[in-house]
Motif scaffolding. Sequence first.
Motif, PDB file in Angstrom:
ATOM      1  N   TYR A  55       0.855  -1.202   0.000  1.00 53.50           N
ATOM      2  CA  TYR A  55       0.000   0.000   0.000  1.00 53.50           C
ATOM      3  C   TYR A  55       0.881   1.239   0.000  1.00 53.50           C
ATOM      4  O   TYR A  55       0.662   2.185  -0.749  1.00 53.50           O
ATOM      5  N   SER A  56       1.859   1.222   0.867  1.00 57.37           N
ATOM      6  CA  SER A  56       2.750   2.362   1.017  1.00 57.37           C
ATOM      7  C   SER A  56       3.526   2.638  -0.271  1.00 57.37           C
ATOM      8  O   SER A  56       3.622   3.776  -0.722  1.00 57.37           O
ATOM      9  N   GLU A  57       4.081   1.584  -0.849  1.00 57.70           N
ATOM     10  CA  GLU A  57       4.839   1.745  -2.090  1.00 57.70           C
ATOM     11  C   GLU A  57       3.955   2.272  -3.211  1.00 57.70           C
ATOM     12  O   GLU A  57       4.367   3.140  -3.983  1.00 57.70           O
ATOM     13  N   ALA A  58       2.737   1.763  -3.317  1.00 57.74           N
ATOM     14  CA  ALA A  58       1.829   2.207  -4.370  1.00 57.74           C
ATOM     15  C   ALA A  58       1.426   3.669  -4.167  1.00 57.74           C
ATOM     16  O   ALA A  58       1.384   4.445  -5.127  1.00 57.74           O
ATOM     17  N   ILE A  59       1.136   4.048  -2.927  1.00 57.62           N
ATOM     18  CA  ILE A  59       0.773   5.448  -2.660  1.00 57.62           C
ATOM     19  C   ILE A  59       1.943   6.364  -3.003  1.00 57.62           C
ATOM     20  O   ILE A  59       1.751   7.422  -3.608  1.00 57.62           O
ATOM     21  N   ASN A  60       3.159   5.964  -2.651  1.00 57.74           N
ATOM     22  CA  ASN A  60       4.329   6.779  -3.012  1.00 57.74           C
ATOM     23  C   ASN A  60       4.459   6.910  -4.519  1.00 57.74           C
ATOM     24  O   ASN A  60       4.728   7.994  -5.038  1.00 57.74           O
ATOM     25  N   ALA A  61       4.280   5.801  -5.240  1.00 55.92           N
ATOM     26  CA  ALA A  61       4.386   5.848  -6.704  1.00 55.92           C
ATOM     27  C   ALA A  61       3.311   6.756  -7.300  1.00 55.92           C
ATOM     28  O   ALA A  61       3.590   7.553  -8.198  1.00 55.92           O
ATOM     29  N   LEU A  62       2.090   6.664  -6.780  1.00 59.91           N
ATOM     30  CA  LEU A  62       0.994   7.490  -7.290  1.00 59.91           C
ATOM     31  C   LEU A  62       1.133   8.956  -6.889  1.00 59.91           C
ATOM     32  O   LEU A  62       0.560   9.830  -7.536  1.00 59.91           O
ATOM     33  N   SER A  63       1.882   9.221  -5.839  1.00 60.49           N
ATOM     34  CA  SER A  63       2.024  10.610  -5.384  1.00 60.49           C
ATOM     35  C   SER A  63       2.618  11.495  -6.471  1.00 60.49           C
ATOM     36  O   SER A  63       2.301  12.679  -6.554  1.00 60.49           O
ATOM     37  N   TYR A  64       3.452  10.911  -7.330  1.00 59.82           N
ATOM     38  CA  TYR A  64       4.111  11.690  -8.383  1.00 59.82           C
ATOM     39  C   TYR A  64       3.152  12.155  -9.477  1.00 59.82           C
ATOM     40  O   TYR A  64       3.517  12.978 -10.306  1.00 59.82           O
ATOM     41  N   LEU A  65       1.923  11.651  -9.452  1.00 58.78           N
ATOM     42  CA  LEU A  65       0.914  12.083 -10.414  1.00 58.78           C
ATOM     43  C   LEU A  65       0.150  13.307  -9.926  1.00 58.78           C
ATOM     44  O   LEU A  65      -0.737  13.791 -10.623  1.00 58.78           O
ATOM     45  N   HIS A  66       0.491  13.788  -8.735  1.00 62.63           N
ATOM     46  CA  HIS A  66      -0.222  14.895  -8.110  1.00 62.63           C
ATOM     47  C   HIS A  66       0.679  16.116  -8.016  1.00 62.63           C
ATOM     48  O   HIS A  66       1.899  16.010  -8.113  1.00 62.63           O
ATOM     49  N   PRO A  67       0.070  17.273  -7.791  1.00 67.21           N
ATOM     50  CA  PRO A  67       0.888  18.477  -7.585  1.00 67.21           C
ATOM     51  C   PRO A  67       1.852  18.278  -6.414  1.00 67.21           C
ATOM     52  O   PRO A  67       1.609  17.462  -5.522  1.00 67.21           O
ATOM     53  N   GLN A  68       2.929  19.048  -6.407  1.00 65.66           N
ATOM     54  CA  GLN A  68       3.982  18.884  -5.409  1.00 65.66           C
ATOM     55  C   GLN A  68       3.450  18.898  -3.977  1.00 65.66           C
ATOM     56  O   GLN A  68       3.880  18.112  -3.144  1.00 65.66           O
ATOM     57  N   ASN A  69       2.506  19.779  -3.688  1.00 68.39           N
ATOM     58  CA  ASN A  69       1.964  19.883  -2.336  1.00 68.39           C
ATOM     59  C   ASN A  69       1.306  18.564  -1.897  1.00 68.39           C
ATOM     60  O   ASN A  69       1.553  18.066  -0.803  1.00 68.39           O
ATOM     61  N   VAL A  70       0.494  17.994  -2.761  1.00 67.60           N
ATOM     62  CA  VAL A  70      -0.183  16.728  -2.447  1.00 67.60           C
ATOM     63  C   VAL A  70       0.854  15.604  -2.389  1.00 67.60           C
ATOM     64  O   VAL A  70       0.803  14.739  -1.508  1.00 67.60           O
ATOM     65  N   GLN A  71       1.799  15.629  -3.307  1.00 69.98           N
ATOM     66  CA  GLN A  71       2.885  14.646  -3.302  1.00 69.98           C
ATOM     67  C   GLN A  71       3.623  14.650  -1.960  1.00 69.98           C
ATOM     68  O   GLN A  71       3.863  13.592  -1.372  1.00 69.98           O
ATOM     69  N   ASP A  72       3.947  15.826  -1.464  1.00 67.02           N
ATOM     70  CA  ASP A  72       4.639  15.941  -0.176  1.00 67.02           C
ATOM     71  C   ASP A  72       3.812  15.332   0.952  1.00 67.02           C
ATOM     72  O   ASP A  72       4.336  14.629   1.816  1.00 67.02           O
ATOM     73  N   HIS A  73       2.523  15.595   0.930  1.00 69.65           N
ATOM     74  CA  HIS A  73       1.639  15.058   1.970  1.00 69.65           C
ATOM     75  C   HIS A  73       1.559  13.531   1.905  1.00 69.65           C
ATOM     76  O   HIS A  73       1.630  12.859   2.936  1.00 69.65           O
ATOM     77  N   LEU A  74       1.397  12.997   0.718  1.00 70.60           N
ATOM     78  CA  LEU A  74       1.298  11.536   0.582  1.00 70.60           C
ATOM     79  C   LEU A  74       2.587  10.850   1.015  1.00 70.60           C
ATOM     80  O   LEU A  74       2.565   9.813   1.686  1.00 70.60           O
ATOM     81  N   GLN A  75       3.713  11.442   0.662  1.00 72.60           N
ATOM     82  CA  GLN A  75       4.989  10.841   1.055  1.00 72.60           C
ATOM     83  C   GLN A  75       5.239  10.973   2.559  1.00 72.60           C
ATOM     84  O   GLN A  75       5.787  10.069   3.179  1.00 72.60           O
ATOM     85  N   ALA A  76       4.826  12.071   3.149  1.00 74.77           N
ATOM     86  CA  ALA A  76       4.952  12.218   4.607  1.00 74.77           C
ATOM     87  C   ALA A  76       4.066  11.185   5.304  1.00 74.77           C
ATOM     88  O   ALA A  76       4.465  10.595   6.316  1.00 74.77           O
ATOM     89  N   TYR A  77       2.882  10.964   4.752  1.00 73.20           N
ATOM     90  CA  TYR A  77       1.966   9.967   5.326  1.00 73.20           C
ATOM     91  C   TYR A  77       2.598   8.569   5.288  1.00 73.20           C
ATOM     92  O   TYR A  77       2.629   7.868   6.294  1.00 73.20           O
TER      93      TYR A  77
END
Length: 193
Positions: A55-77
């Motif tokens: 789950y974690s790996e997939a969320i990190n991979a998908l984070s790159y499809l979002h704006p930087q702000n959302v990406q930062d939040h998903l990776q922090a999560y």
Amino acid sequence: MDFDEEAAKALKIQFADFVMEWNDLEKGTALLLYYLLGGDSRVDALTARMQASAYSEAINALSYLHPQNVQDHLQAYTKRFDRIRAWRNHYVHGLFIVAYTNAGAPTAIVDSISVKKGKLGHTHNSVTGEDLRLARSWITDLRQYQSVLFRAIVGHPADVANPLGPLDQYLAPSMAPDLPSQGEYPFFPRKVE
């Protein structure tokens, strides 16, 4: 010496609560992934047998499809999720007995054997009720953050005008530390024969 059987039962209940809290966090993480992937039955077909680390790996991979702000939040999560997962695994897979201290207080014994860099190691430590309360607080903090992410990603109407703010606006200052290396716990190397 008198042993406090009621306190031992209470410690076991704290372990059960910790596991249930973790399961809730993990299910929420799976649901977060579900929504990131579009949220339909095809997603269920992909994620039905995934484990927490995936789950974690997939969320990190998908984070790159979002704006930087959302990406930062998903990776922090996911960073926080993975740290708590390491503690959960350490506690759940290593717990084998509730013992008593010299003062008669209950303590859970966590014991595990691992192989690192070609060496077999034995980790042995105790877990108190206070340790479990702290670990549960990490889960509670992350679940609160998880709800913020849901609102932003699923797009509740109240949040459209209030997109995700800076990370420090949402994240509790305390975060689960990295699981100590084996050198920080009593570690007894064994010769492999």
